[in-house]
Design a protein around this motif. Sequence first.
Motif, mmCIF file in Angstrom:
data_model
loop_
_atom_site.group_PDB
_atom_site.id
_atom_site.type_symbol
_atom_site.label_atom_id
_atom_site.label_comp_id
_atom_site.label_asym_id
_atom_site.label_seq_id
_atom_site.Cartn_x
_atom_site.Cartn_y
_atom_site.Cartn_z
ATOM 1 N N HIS A 115 0.984 -1.241 -0.028
ATOM 2 C CA HIS A 115 0.109 -0.250 0.068
ATOM 3 C C HIS A 115 0.787 1.563 0.095
ATOM 4 N N SER A 116 1.893 1.227 -0.890
ATOM 5 C CA SER A 116 2.355 2.713 -1.347
ATOM 6 C C SER A 116 3.133 2.549 -2.672
ATOM 7 N N PHE A 117 3.434 3.781 -3.226
ATOM 8 C CA PHE A 117 4.152 3.577 -4.545
ATOM 9 C C PHE A 117 5.552 3.271 -4.322
ATOM 10 N N LEU A 118 5.776 2.001 -4.343
ATOM 11 C CA LEU A 118 7.309 1.579 -4.031
ATOM 12 C C LEU A 118 8.326 2.259 -5.063
ATOM 13 N N PHE A 150 8.187 4.332 0.947
ATOM 14 C CA PHE A 150 7.475 3.938 2.264
ATOM 15 C C PHE A 150 7.152 2.111 2.007
ATOM 16 N N ALA A 151 8.430 1.451 1.796
ATOM 17 C CA ALA A 151 8.213 0.051 2.093
ATOM 18 C C ALA A 151 8.274 -0.269 3.457
ATOM 19 N N GLY A 152 7.777 -1.708 3.523
ATOM 20 C CA GLY A 152 7.728 -1.923 5.130
ATOM 21 C C GLY A 152 6.305 -1.570 5.721
ATOM 22 N N ALA A 153 6.178 -1.542 7.333
ATOM 23 C CA ALA A 153 5.033 -1.452 7.854
ATOM 24 C C ALA A 153 4.577 -0.029 7.759
ATOM 25 N N LYS A 154 3.034 0.234 7.723
ATOM 26 C CA LYS A 154 2.573 1.255 7.818
ATOM 27 C C LYS A 154 2.965 2.652 6.929
ATOM 28 N N PRO A 155 2.786 2.268 5.810
ATOM 29 C CA PRO A 155 2.956 3.176 4.852
ATOM 30 C C PRO A 155 2.191 4.522 4.732
ATOM 31 N N TYR A 156 0.933 4.149 5.174
ATOM 32 C CA TYR A 156 0.169 5.517 5.010
ATOM 33 C C TYR A 156 0.374 6.261 6.032
ATOM 34 N N HIS A 157 0.819 5.624 7.346
ATOM 35 C CA HIS A 157 1.203 6.672 8.269
ATOM 36 C C HIS A 157 2.531 7.492 7.862
ATOM 37 N N GLY A 189 0.038 6.039 -3.127
ATOM 38 C CA GLY A 189 -0.116 4.983 -4.336
ATOM 39 C C GLY A 189 -0.200 3.501 -3.805
ATOM 40 N N ALA A 190 -0.294 2.492 -4.567
ATOM 41 C CA ALA A 190 -0.099 1.258 -4.402
ATOM 42 C C ALA A 190 0.374 0.392 -5.387
ATOM 43 N N THR A 191 1.371 -0.558 -5.053
ATOM 44 C CA THR A 191 2.297 -1.401 -5.851
ATOM 45 C C THR A 191 1.780 -2.739 -5.729
ATOM 46 N N SER A 192 1.822 -3.434 -7.013
ATOM 47 C CA SER A 192 1.744 -4.857 -6.913
ATOM 48 C C SER A 192 2.841 -5.475 -7.571
ATOM 49 N N HIS A 193 3.432 -6.609 -6.838
ATOM 50 C CA HIS A 193 4.690 -6.961 -7.274
ATOM 51 C C HIS A 193 4.944 -8.428 -6.794
ATOM 52 N N TYR A 194 5.749 -9.141 -7.428
ATOM 53 C CA TYR A 194 6.099 -10.330 -7.193
ATOM 54 C C TYR A 194 6.986 -10.748 -6.032
ATOM 55 N N PRO A 204 -4.352 11.341 -5.891
ATOM 56 C CA PRO A 204 -3.845 12.707 -5.178
ATOM 57 C C PRO A 204 -4.288 12.670 -3.619
ATOM 58 N N VAL A 205 -3.737 13.262 -2.919
ATOM 59 C CA VAL A 205 -4.262 13.633 -1.565
ATOM 60 C C VAL A 205 -3.634 15.099 -1.344
ATOM 61 N N SER A 206 -4.233 15.564 -0.196
ATOM 62 C CA SER A 206 -3.957 16.904 0.361
ATOM 63 C C SER A 206 -3.866 16.922 1.874
ATOM 64 N N HIS A 207 -3.542 18.165 2.324
ATOM 65 C CA HIS A 207 -3.524 18.319 3.656
ATOM 66 C C HIS A 207 -4.793 18.077 4.502
ATOM 67 N N ILE A 208 -5.889 18.189 3.655
ATOM 68 C CA ILE A 208 -7.179 18.102 4.564
ATOM 69 C C ILE A 208 -7.422 16.517 4.898
ATOM 70 N N HIS A 209 -6.599 15.306 4.316
ATOM 71 C CA HIS A 209 -6.768 14.034 4.166
ATOM 72 C C HIS A 209 -6.009 13.567 5.777
ATOM 73 N N SER A 210 -6.862 12.935 6.444
ATOM 74 C CA SER A 210 -6.223 12.285 7.725
ATOM 75 C C SER A 210 -5.467 11.075 7.247
ATOM 76 N N ILE A 211 -4.962 10.296 8.080
ATOM 77 C CA ILE A 211 -4.322 8.857 8.018
ATOM 78 C C ILE A 211 -5.503 8.002 7.509
ATOM 79 N N SER A 212 -6.640 8.242 8.233
ATOM 80 C CA SER A 212 -7.813 7.121 7.958
ATOM 81 C C SER A 212 -8.136 7.779 6.484
ATOM 82 N N ASP A 213 -8.229 9.037 6.173
ATOM 83 C CA ASP A 213 -8.536 9.148 4.707
ATOM 84 C C ASP A 213 -7.637 8.384 3.942
ATOM 85 N N PHE A 214 -6.535 8.458 4.280
ATOM 86 C CA PHE A 214 -5.146 7.774 3.340
ATOM 87 C C PHE A 214 -5.535 6.249 3.159
ATOM 88 N N ILE A 215 -5.909 5.952 4.218
ATOM 89 C CA ILE A 215 -6.146 4.370 4.362
ATOM 90 C C ILE A 215 -7.571 4.101 3.238
#
Lengths: 281, 281, 281, 281
Positions: free
Chosen positions: C190-193, C196-203, C214-219, C236-247
């Motif tokens: 759940h990030s554009f690799l 933000f690899a690893g845990a909690k990329p939206y945070h 972004g989101a990335t599908s990979h082997y 796209p996101v902006s300052h108005i979006h919280s972490i839960s909006d990102f999720i």
Amino acid sequence: MKIIILIHCPDQKGIISSVTGFIQNHSGNIVYLDQHVDKSANVFFMRLESDFENVDLELLEKNFNTELADKYAMQWSLHTDSKKPKMAIFVSKYNHCLYDLLSRFNSGELPVEIPFILSNHPDLKYVADQFDIPYHYIPFNKENRAECEKKQIALLKEYEVDFIVLARYMQIVSGNLINLYPDKIINIHHSFLPAFAGAKPYHAAFERGVKIIGATSHYVTEELDAGPIIEQDVTPVSHIHSISDFINKGRDLEKIVLSRAVKLHVHRKTMVYNNKTVIFS
Amino acid sequence: MKIIILIHCPDQKGIISSVTGFIQNHSGNIVYLDQHVDKSANVFFMRLESDFENVDLELLEKNFNTELADKYAMQWSLHTDSKKPKMAIFVSKYNHCLYDLLSRFNSGELPVEIPFILSNHPDLKYVADQFDIPYHYIPFNKENRAECEKKQIALLKEYEVDFIVLARYMQIVSGNLINLYPDKIINIHHSFLPAFAGAKPYHAAFERGVKIIGATSHYVTEELDAGPIIEQDVTPVSHIHSISDFINKGRDLEKIVLSRAVKLHVHRKTMVYNNKTVIFS
Amino acid sequence: MKIIILIHCPDQKGIISSVTGFIQNHSGNIVYLDQHVDKSANVFFMRLESDFENVDLELLEKNFNTELADKYAMQWSLHTDSKKPKMAIFVSKYNHCLYDLLSRFNSGELPVEIPFILSNHPDLKYVADQFDIPYHYIPFNKENRAECEKKQIALLKEYEVDFIVLARYMQIVSGNLINLYPDKIINIHHSFLPAFAGAKPYHAAFERGVKIIGATSHYVTEELDAGPIIEQDVTPVSHIHSISDFINKGRDLEKIVLSRAVKLHVHRKTMVYNNKTVIFS
Amino acid sequence: MKIIILIHCPDQKGIISSVTGFIQNHSGNIVYLDQHVDKSANVFFMRLESDFENVDLELLEKNFNTELADKYAMQWSLHTDSKKPKMAIFVSKYNHCLYDLLSRFNSGELPVEIPFILSNHPDLKYVADQFDIPYHYIPFNKENRAECEKKQIALLKEYEVDFIVLARYMQIVSGNLINLYPDKIINIHHSFLPAFAGAKPYHAAFERGVKIIGATSHYVTEELDAGPIIEQDVTPVSHIHSISDFINKGRDLEKIVLSRAVKLHVHRKTMVYNNKTVIFS
């Protein structure tokens, strides 16, 4: 208690400070304020999210009318989060939008109740069954269309439905129903309107050789595919894509765009005027 | 020597192996092969980039005709990188597309010659001067339009122009000129066609309340804004944007989309049939 | 019979004409040919879709090896549409990707068999039940992880699973399993690799203040979130979006991106080399 | 007179109504109000556009401090449209961002003055000449870097430069300069940060096999490529694109993203806190 107030009125001086002062005088705390002026139409719009403790709603509404609405010629509405809106879903034979709505509903992403799914085909009853939602199959033809609509309306009234989502319903909705649910019937059309309104938009897009296809969610009005647009999105295509590729890619657009529109509606982030929308994101 | 061959013909068995065998028999090395079949129209398309050492072009073309083109009823063309194509630019009063093309030209990004810029207004002569490119100002009105077109055509012939870019030219091009340059006049229209063809598309888009605006580059045909689409792109808008915001945002789309289309054309990556394009990226 | 052949080998002259000639000599008709040369790595790639009538597959493979594969040092594989691949789905507690895959499967959009869904949590059994697919709940902790993996592998072998989809599985897959399914385990991150690899990329994305998520599908490879990328998309996101909006926004990306990757894999449109992919669209 | 006020302060009740009341009491008319609360940081942000007739600016600022800023612990700034900000452009050898900025400047799209262009290379003097803008060539090497920076700072002071745009400047800016222009140096980095910070991001993106490349405009801070992000955009790529294709596609992103960021800055639509931005669109 969270209260959302939506306002629109002729633009004039002092509205913002009057409204924010009113909220403060009634011991509310403004959590979010969005405001917009359409200068070409001279219309003022506002969406106000406030927190109140122990508010007398009736008194608040009365005072709002007296102190603000009359003075500024406002059209306004007040919404609380105490009751989930009731959403009916109308479908035909395609299941992708229905699955998308129901899986979001199931995840708690859509704060609504879904009293029933309605269709003129029996095909998607199995989906309704998967999610334990009543499925009303009301078939019709040219002859009994009016009669069937009466049945639809009876159901909508019986269940006190607040708004309707046409999840690829593929049928024209009559003026009777539209007038009962003004700005409360949400459709998904499988093109970037106003291009390719009407039937078979993917075929028309393929024929024209466009490099981008789209989907559009809009409130239903009596003119076909011409209501206020809530949300649109697009995806690139090329010569390698056949009509069936367009349809496949389009499905992903349709379900995402429709769900976004439904969420905006449910969270009271849409306002309609002049056959356009103000979307407070 | 790098040779690009573009082919289209009725689809049938064995084309690919015949063509690739032909190249190998003539000691060419295939660097890139792109192929497409439009199954609904039953047409085969191919773009072939090959390297040849010491090739006799005339003989190659003769053999291609005898061994392949006749057999498969091919329409085909052969292009080498020995000569840069000559590109004329027609403008009106807006400078953004012109600046974008000229700055790319200056950076070596566009492998063309630009013999002249032509306009019915004197406004952009200063830009041509900045880049030391001749500027032909040919004003016209309803009465002398035909006469002025003769002057345009004379200039195009004198400078042996290969293709024309309408960089927000804002004038309708006549059938005479189009017939001289079939699939060789590239226009930029400031909407995501087929939505909002014709004049004032940003005003129409604003009026309709769309949530996405676009730009479309296409080959010019006699029907206005209806020629084969080369490239499109879009950008989101919302209620907060005025018509002048649409125009500003649109400018960025127009210049990028037009430049992409020009590059595709220059690199022989476009093929036209049935009023559509095959774009080999 | 439709046959897909995937080839990669060192780039050299004459490959395309040799391969296309081979197909023709064996009475096959080439329906689609996609080819790519990575010039920096000097590797040639090809995907060939052909129609054959009454083909002797064993002989075809033998001849291909003798006439082509040995000569050009090819790595190659042949696929027919006679058998649907078996896809296992591993999940954790999030249902959006699972619902998306299963509703596509139900619509016939994914030509696979789904022998089972596997999880270390019982939470999504109800979804498997809705779609009548076996659900294997194999809980594990630090101590019994190796043992549980043996159970997983036993299941995969028992059901002759061809490839695995990690639909927000949220667990690290061991080298044992990866080696059994090289380039056959598809993950959604759940990030554009590589951001933000690893845990909690939206945070992490929220913390960094990005304007696009972004989101990335990979082997899956042994290095976490570092395998060959199949598909990516962003929003796209902006300052108005919280972490839960990102999720929330991210969920829509994740399910679409994962499904696209699965479809590419199922249709044999992916090739892997140097920890990258060639995606023949 | 149009006045823009930017405010941020700890979030608390009553701010909006206090500020809007203040404006009304001083006979101003609020044209646009944008407001945001970062709940995780408990910070309130506001951007207020107002029209005033015959306002005493000094008194307004004094009263604002007394009546509001002190009470709510506000950091705030007031901007009028009476003076265009002075923008210096730093460049290296790439001309695309420079051309884009200057052509927009020439069209009146950027309401700034450009006192000079500065570079450590002579290469782009011809562009400055085309647009009649002074070009200061200050070469430097490891030894004289500090001395050269003094010259740079002297120039910036002499011309009373308000903010600096690094239009592919390719040099690290020292802490001295950053401290003189906090949140006033705008850079364009050719990747979707935080992926591929540092040198040669297109090479790194190619190596990683990403399917999307991007560009990021941000305020410069002492940590390289880690400042507050103003604007980002992306474009799809695939295996067919070489590094030089990435560079070409990236150029179009870079110039558009940088120009958008510059316009946001010029129109006072950016606020910075916690190394992030609030962008009032």
